[in-house]
Design an enzyme around this catalytic site. Structure first.
Site, PDB file in Angstrom:
ATOM      1  N   LYS A 111      -8.760  -3.854  -9.628  1.00  0.00           N
ATOM      2  CA  LYS A 111      -8.278  -5.152  -9.149  1.00  0.00           C
ATOM      3  C   LYS A 111      -9.179  -6.301  -9.594  1.00  0.00           C
ATOM      4  CE  LYS A 111      -5.463  -3.254  -5.516  1.00  0.00           C
ATOM      5  NZ  LYS A 111      -5.774  -1.814  -5.571  1.00  0.00           N
TER       6      LYS A 111
HETATM    7  C1  LIG Z   1      -4.803  -0.887  -5.528  1.00  0.00           C
HETATM    8  C2  LIG Z   1      -5.129   0.429  -6.097  1.00  0.00           C
HETATM    9  C3  LIG Z   1      -4.122   1.259  -6.586  1.00  0.00           C
HETATM   10  C4  LIG Z   1      -2.661   0.914  -6.478  1.00  0.00           C
HETATM   11  O1  LIG Z   1      -2.319  -0.187  -7.309  1.00  0.00           O
HETATM   12  P1  LIG Z   1      -0.965  -0.994  -7.050  1.00  0.00           P
HETATM   13  O2  LIG Z   1      -1.003  -2.116  -8.025  1.00  0.00           O
HETATM   14  O3  LIG Z   1      -1.016  -1.460  -5.628  1.00  0.00           O
HETATM   15  O4  LIG Z   1       0.157  -0.060  -7.296  1.00  0.00           O
HETATM   16  C5  LIG Z   1      -4.517   2.441  -7.170  1.00  0.00           C
HETATM   17  N1  LIG Z   1      -5.807   2.822  -7.249  1.00  0.00           N
HETATM   18  C6  LIG Z   1      -6.799   2.040  -6.778  1.00  0.00           C
HETATM   19  C7  LIG Z   1      -8.202   2.511  -6.875  1.00  0.00           C
HETATM   20  C8  LIG Z   1      -6.499   0.820  -6.197  1.00  0.00           C
HETATM   21  O5  LIG Z   1      -7.475   0.045  -5.742  1.00  0.00           O
END
Ligand SMILES: *Cc1c(COP(=O)(O)O)cnc(C)c1O
Length: 463
Positions: A111
């Site tokens: 993210k």
């Molecule tokens: C947020 C997250 C996901 C899921 O991603 P989305 O965009 O919400 O589908 C998967 N793995 C990790 C480590 C995350 O932080």
């Protein structure tokens, strides 16, 4: 480029307006008026670029003339300067598989790739256009810390992040609550992630409140995040294909709110030679069931070893629905009404066939997740985070799949220790995080309680 709402109730917006609005004022999600289509020569040229130069190219058709190119370049440079790998999102190979490593940012999860950029975009637009922004978001763990790191200490911005109390990993919790900047406000909600997300949605749809306090979104509904996440699909393809348009790649995407995999779908629609897009879910398998049956119906939320994916209703799903329904907001509204009234929505035969053309999907159990962490470690010494392991399991039968490695394993030590009996060495960003001082409020799962906390915190300065 102009931006529209999936529900059709927002006048066309500029890029800057869309970024600042977050969720559409009609409750819909914002989407570009047209998806740019890239010729093969462009893709071939882009395959030679480093991550930052590629980022500027990928973003340019969406940003249009909203931000001068020199400024966009500067924003991109600053956003990725804090990444500890020179390639930002390198592709590595271990245990005979390719891993797109997205965890080299300040909070060690994918993210950061989007939120470092979004924080700088917000600041840029606020400085240019005046005013202030209060960010409100719900997190199942990784979004919150990445958002906080995206905006900590930035003038004109306050951030309120709700997390489900006791349902994020200790490291994730401390990553958020140890940021003591005066503009950072953590709230532990007595409930699940879906409760926290529901509160955020309720406050955003309370328009007088939203406008009085200038609330903006930072969770995966913000369009700029999706755009930023398309960059690494292009990057991985460039590294592995050398720009050869015949070379198609598949991607396995650990999925929760459908943001990351939607970004992959968007990259494919823009012309990236993607073969299969694999939605990897844990036991919270609403999306896997949707791909299999055409019925989208929430079940109970289970706690698993991959907590960032312990989500039933995926907030970005509506964006995909909009395209599946041929960009018809009335049809989107009809299906959402069906969902509100009956708890489920269904897409018909032809549309369901298109869903299955767009995606593969698999639900992976905690047992399989642990076994995959163990298997890969034994073969290569490489340690997966549990989310990445879910992706790897889902990709097991697909040739040539690149697995998105969404977090550093040291963020999820419990699962890793259970799998291989030892802790992964922490990246520099996580060292000492459990020992630092914290600050966090605790509130019941109630929108009014959160609203009054925000009012109280901002006091008279809000208006
Ligand atoms: C947020 C997250 C996901 C899921 O991603 P989305 O965009 O919400 O589908 C998967 N793995 C990790 C480590 C995350 O932080």
């Amino acid at each position: 480029m102009r931006y529209l709402s999936t529900r059709g109730g927002v006048e066309p917006l500029s890029f800057a307006e869309a970024v600042m609005m977050g969720l559409g004022t009609d409750g819909g999600l914002l989407v570009p008026e047209v998806i740019p289509s890239l010729p093969a020569e462009t893709l071939r040229d882009w395959a030679q670029l480093d991550f930052q130069a590629l980022a500027v190219e990928v973003l340019t058709p969406f940003v249009g003339d909203a931000i001068p190119r020199a400024d966009l370049t500067d924003l991109v440079e600053r956003s990725y300067a804090g990444f500890t790998h020179p390639e930002v999102t390198p592709v590595t190979e271990h245990a005979e598989r390719r891993w797109l490593e997205l965890f080299h940012g300040p909070t060690a999860a994918f993210k950061d790739v989007a939120l470092q950029l979004l924080g700088n975009l917000f600041e840029y637009l606020i400085v240019r256009e005046g005013g202030a922004l209060r960010i409100l978001g719900a997190t199942s763990g990784d979004t919150g810390s990445a958002a906080i790191y995206g905006v900590r200490g930035k003038a004109g911005i306050d951030i309120f992040i709700l997390h489900p109390k006791g349902r994020v990993s200790p490291v994730q919790e401390r990553q958020m609550t140890t940021v003591l900047d005066a503009n950072v406000h953590n709230i532990a909600i007595e409930g699940t992630f879906d409760d926290a997300q529901r509160i955020v949605k309720a406050l955003f749809s309370d328009l007088p409140f939203k406008q009085e306090y200038r609330l903006g979104a930072v969770n995966s509904i913000n369009l700029a995040r999706i755009l930023a996440q398309t960059i690494y699909y292009f990057y991985a393809w460039g590294r592995l294909s050398g720009g050869d348009p015949e070379r198609r790649l598949s991607f396995a995407v650990p999925t929760g709110n459908f943001g990351d995999v939607f970004a992959g779908w968007l990259a494919k629609r823009m012309g990236l030679p993607v073969d299969r897009l694999i939605i990897a879910t844990n036991r919270n398998d609403i999306l896997t069931r949707f791909v299999a049956t055409g019925v989208y119906q929430a079940g109970e939320v289970y706690q698993t070893l991959s907590p960032a994916m312990d989500i039933q209703l995926a907030s970005n799903f509506e964006r995909y629905l909009y395209y599946l329904l041929d960009e018809d907001p009335a049809a989107v509204r009809t299906l959402l009404l069906e969902m509100a009234e009956t708890g489920a929505l269904k897409v018909d035969g032809e549309r369901h066939r298109r869903v299955r053309e767009d995606f593969d999907a698999r639900a992976v159990s905690d047992g399989e997740t642990l076994a995959e962490i163990r298997r890969v470690e034994q073969r290569s010494g490489y340690i997966l985070c549990p989310h990445t392991a879910v992706g790897a399991c889902a990709a097991a039968e697909v040739q040539d799949a690149v697995v998105l490695a969404t977090a550093h394993p040291a963020k999820f030590t419990e699962a890793v220790v259970e799998a291989i009996g030892r802790e992964p060495p922490p990246p520099p960003s996580l060292q000492g995080v459990l020992e630092r001082e914290t600050r966090c409020a605790e509130l019941p799962a109630d929108a009014d309680a959160v609203a009054s906390f925000i009012r109280h915190t901002l006091g008279a300065s809000a208006v």
